[in-house]
Design a protein around this motif. Structure first.
Motif, PDB file in Angstrom:
ATOM      1  N   LEU A 199       0.263 -10.884  54.084  1.00 21.94           N
ATOM      2  CA  LEU A 199       0.396  -9.785  53.130  1.00 21.94           C
ATOM      3  C   LEU A 199       1.088 -10.242  51.848  1.00 21.94           C
ATOM      4  O   LEU A 199       1.936 -11.135  51.886  1.00 21.94           O
ATOM      5  N   THR A 200       0.713  -9.625  50.744  1.00 20.49           N
ATOM      6  CA  THR A 200       1.550  -9.683  49.554  1.00 20.49           C
ATOM      7  C   THR A 200       2.397  -8.419  49.587  1.00 20.49           C
ATOM      8  O   THR A 200       1.916  -7.347  49.939  1.00 20.49           O
ATOM      9  N   VAL A 201       3.663  -8.568  49.223  1.00 21.13           N
ATOM     10  CA  VAL A 201       4.623  -7.462  49.337  1.00 21.13           C
ATOM     11  C   VAL A 201       5.343  -7.295  48.012  1.00 21.13           C
ATOM     12  O   VAL A 201       5.764  -8.281  47.398  1.00 21.13           O
ATOM     13  N   ILE A 202       5.493  -6.047  47.570  1.00 20.39           N
ATOM     14  CA  ILE A 202       6.178  -5.771  46.304  1.00 20.39           C
ATOM     15  C   ILE A 202       7.345  -4.823  46.543  1.00 20.39           C
ATOM     16  O   ILE A 202       7.226  -3.839  47.265  1.00 20.39           O
ATOM     17  N   ALA A 203       8.486  -5.173  45.958  1.00 16.89           N
ATOM     18  CA  ALA A 203       9.642  -4.269  45.912  1.00 16.89           C
ATOM     19  C   ALA A 203       9.968  -4.063  44.444  1.00 16.89           C
ATOM     20  O   ALA A 203       9.965  -5.018  43.660  1.00 16.89           O
ATOM     21  N   ILE A 204      10.235  -2.827  44.049  1.00 19.95           N
ATOM     22  CA  ILE A 204      10.389  -2.535  42.618  1.00 19.95           C
ATOM     23  C   ILE A 204      11.441  -1.459  42.386  1.00 19.95           C
ATOM     24  O   ILE A 204      11.582  -0.536  43.196  1.00 19.95           O
ATOM     25  N   ASN A 205      12.221  -1.634  41.305  1.00 18.74           N
ATOM     26  CA  ASN A 205      13.049  -0.540  40.813  1.00 18.74           C
ATOM     27  C   ASN A 205      12.672  -0.315  39.356  1.00 18.74           C
ATOM     28  O   ASN A 205      11.668  -0.863  38.891  1.00 18.74           O
ATOM     29  N   ASN A 206      13.436   0.414  38.616  1.00 17.06           N
ATOM     30  CA  ASN A 206      13.021   0.781  37.261  1.00 17.06           C
ATOM     31  C   ASN A 206      12.840  -0.408  36.320  1.00 17.06           C
ATOM     32  O   ASN A 206      11.942  -0.416  35.492  1.00 17.06           O
ATOM     33  N   ALA A 207      13.712  -1.398  36.444  1.00 18.46           N
ATOM     34  CA  ALA A 207      13.690  -2.492  35.471  1.00 18.46           C
ATOM     35  C   ALA A 207      13.348  -3.856  36.056  1.00 18.46           C
ATOM     36  O   ALA A 207      13.222  -4.831  35.332  1.00 18.46           O
ATOM     37  N   GLY A 249      11.143  -1.890  28.514  1.00 19.25           N
ATOM     38  CA  GLY A 249       9.834  -1.290  28.736  1.00 19.25           C
ATOM     39  C   GLY A 249       9.628  -0.926  30.188  1.00 19.25           C
ATOM     40  O   GLY A 249      10.542  -0.428  30.842  1.00 19.25           O
ATOM     41  N   VAL A 250       8.433  -1.211  30.696  1.00 21.14           N
ATOM     42  CA  VAL A 250       8.105  -0.834  32.070  1.00 21.14           C
ATOM     43  C   VAL A 250       7.675  -2.045  32.890  1.00 21.14           C
ATOM     44  O   VAL A 250       7.138  -3.012  32.356  1.00 21.14           O
ATOM     45  N   GLY A 263      -1.574  -8.466  45.261  1.00 16.41           N
ATOM     46  CA  GLY A 263      -0.493  -7.752  44.595  1.00 16.41           C
ATOM     47  C   GLY A 263      -0.366  -8.198  43.154  1.00 16.41           C
ATOM     48  O   GLY A 263      -0.494  -9.382  42.849  1.00 16.41           O
ATOM     49  N   VAL A 264      -0.140  -7.241  42.262  1.00 21.35           N
ATOM     50  CA  VAL A 264      -0.009  -7.558  40.831  1.00 21.35           C
ATOM     51  C   VAL A 264       1.222  -6.857  40.259  1.00 21.35           C
ATOM     52  O   VAL A 264       1.466  -5.685  40.542  1.00 21.35           O
ATOM     53  N   LEU A 265       1.977  -7.595  39.461  1.00 20.45           N
ATOM     54  CA  LEU A 265       3.089  -7.047  38.682  1.00 20.45           C
ATOM     55  C   LEU A 265       2.817  -7.293  37.206  1.00 20.45           C
ATOM     56  O   LEU A 265       2.255  -8.331  36.841  1.00 20.45           O
ATOM     57  N   ILE A 266       3.251  -6.354  36.371  1.00 16.03           N
ATOM     58  CA  ILE A 266       3.114  -6.561  34.925  1.00 16.03           C
ATOM     59  C   ILE A 266       4.344  -6.023  34.212  1.00 16.03           C
ATOM     60  O   ILE A 266       4.940  -5.030  34.641  1.00 16.03           O
ATOM     61  N   SER A 267       4.733  -6.715  33.142  1.00 21.73           N
ATOM     62  CA  SER A 267       5.865  -6.306  32.303  1.00 21.73           C
ATOM     63  C   SER A 267       5.335  -5.971  30.912  1.00 21.73           C
ATOM     64  O   SER A 267       4.709  -6.816  30.263  1.00 21.73           O
ATOM     65  N   ILE A 268       5.573  -4.728  30.481  1.00 26.67           N
ATOM     66  CA  ILE A 268       5.091  -4.283  29.170  1.00 26.67           C
ATOM     67  C   ILE A 268       6.238  -3.660  28.378  1.00 26.67           C
ATOM     68  O   ILE A 268       6.899  -2.737  28.854  1.00 26.67           O
TER      69      ILE A 268
END
Length: 305
Positions: free
Chosen positions: A60-68, A147-148, A165-170
């Motif tokens: 698996l690809t696994v993502i953990a995320i908070n606001n920043a 940003g997000v 899994g994909v992450l992006i910084s904008i």
């Protein structure tokens, strides 16, 4: 099936070339798959745009995320059956949250603790219990206070877990649901189109040079003259670059524009200046070569034949 025959079959599946062309390519390149693909491309027989990779590993690809801030991991198992196991899923979830909180690298993560137990020891215990090898293969982080951070999971197995899994910084001036929804669309594009880099300046020089060499050989084999080759090469190389960079790719939600134009248009629509800073894409098993075994030969060896 003999090993050589299996390689012919594999090359044919990867390139779409005919059986005889595949046999010739393999014979000329000591049965090396990647060199054979390049050989076929130079002959104009294969139109494959990228080198092949054998994505045979599971997990698996696994993502953990908070606001920043966000963390993405790939945790591998031997079979897809184990990837659906609740204990494996719970382990992946725990690991991702600990990594996000502490900003660990692979080494420090394995030596961190869950409920007074080292993660590497818990991993060993899980392997013993499930009966398959399990490996925390890689992890990475994105952070953005201006940003997000958005994410997308393809082929979702559980919350924030799946096969891609994909992450992006904008960067943006106003974090809101509209911006997050658009950012997620960009993540979906990345999952579908697999750009190698954000823009041309980030693209590997060795990749560009290799593609240039292959295209030049292909044009020579088509009988093009040297002065024409240089002119044609400019356009072909430009397409290779746009096809492999996020900002240059055609926007999957509107093929008439590029991703770069989609970002500009959306920014005008919401009256904000948006800037894509970076992205990360993990696909389970990407780049891992798993040894293939011939079932009949394995049975014979076990039987002592």
């Amino acid at each position: 099936m003999s090993n050589n025959l299996a390689k012919v079959k594999e090359l044919r599946e990867l390139t779409g070339a005919g059986i005889q062309d595949c046999k010739t390519a393999l014979s000329e390149n000591n049965f090396d798959i990647e060199k054979s693909i390049e050989y076929l491309r130079k002959k104009g027989i294969s139109k494959a745009a990228k080198k092949s990779s054998r994505d045979a590993a599971e997990g698996l690809t696994v993502i953990a995320i908070n606001n920043a801030k966000a963390c993405i991991l790939e945790i591998n198992s031997e079979t897809d059956f184990v990837a659906k196991n609740n204990e494996f899923i719970n382990f992946c979830s725990e690991i991702s949250k600990i990594a996000l909180t502490n900003n660990f690298n692979l080494e420090t993560l394995l030596n961190a603790k869950i409920n007074n137990d080292l993660i590497k020891d818990k991993l060993v215990n899980l392997i013993a219990k499930i009966g398959e090898n399990i490996k925390i293969r890689r992890l990475a982080y994105l952070e953005n206070s201006k940003g997000v951070i958005a994410n997308y999971i393809h082929n979702q197995q559980s919350e924030n877990m799946g096969k891609i899994g994909v992450l992006i910084s904008i960067d943006c001036e106003n974090k809101n649901k509209t911006v997050l929804d658009f950012s997620r669309k960009v993540c979906m594009h990345i999952a579908a189109m697999s750009p190698m880099s954000l823009s041309e300046k980030d693209l590997s020089v060795s990749f560009v040079n290799k593609e240039k060499e292959i295209l030049k050989e292909e044009l020579k084999n088509q009988g093009k003259k040297n002065d024409m080759i240089d002119k044609i090469l400019v356009g072909k190389l430009k397409k290779v670059i746009s096809d492999n960079t996020l900002m240059g790719q055609k926007w999957i939600h509107n093929q008439d524009i590029t991703v770069e134009q989609a970002v500009v248009d959306f920014g005008k629509e919401i009256k904000q200046n948006l800037v894509i800073r970076s992205f990360i894409k993990y696909k389970v098993g990407e780049g891992i070569e798993v040894k293939k075994t011939d079932f009949n030969e394995e049975v014979k060896s076990l039987a002592g034949a």
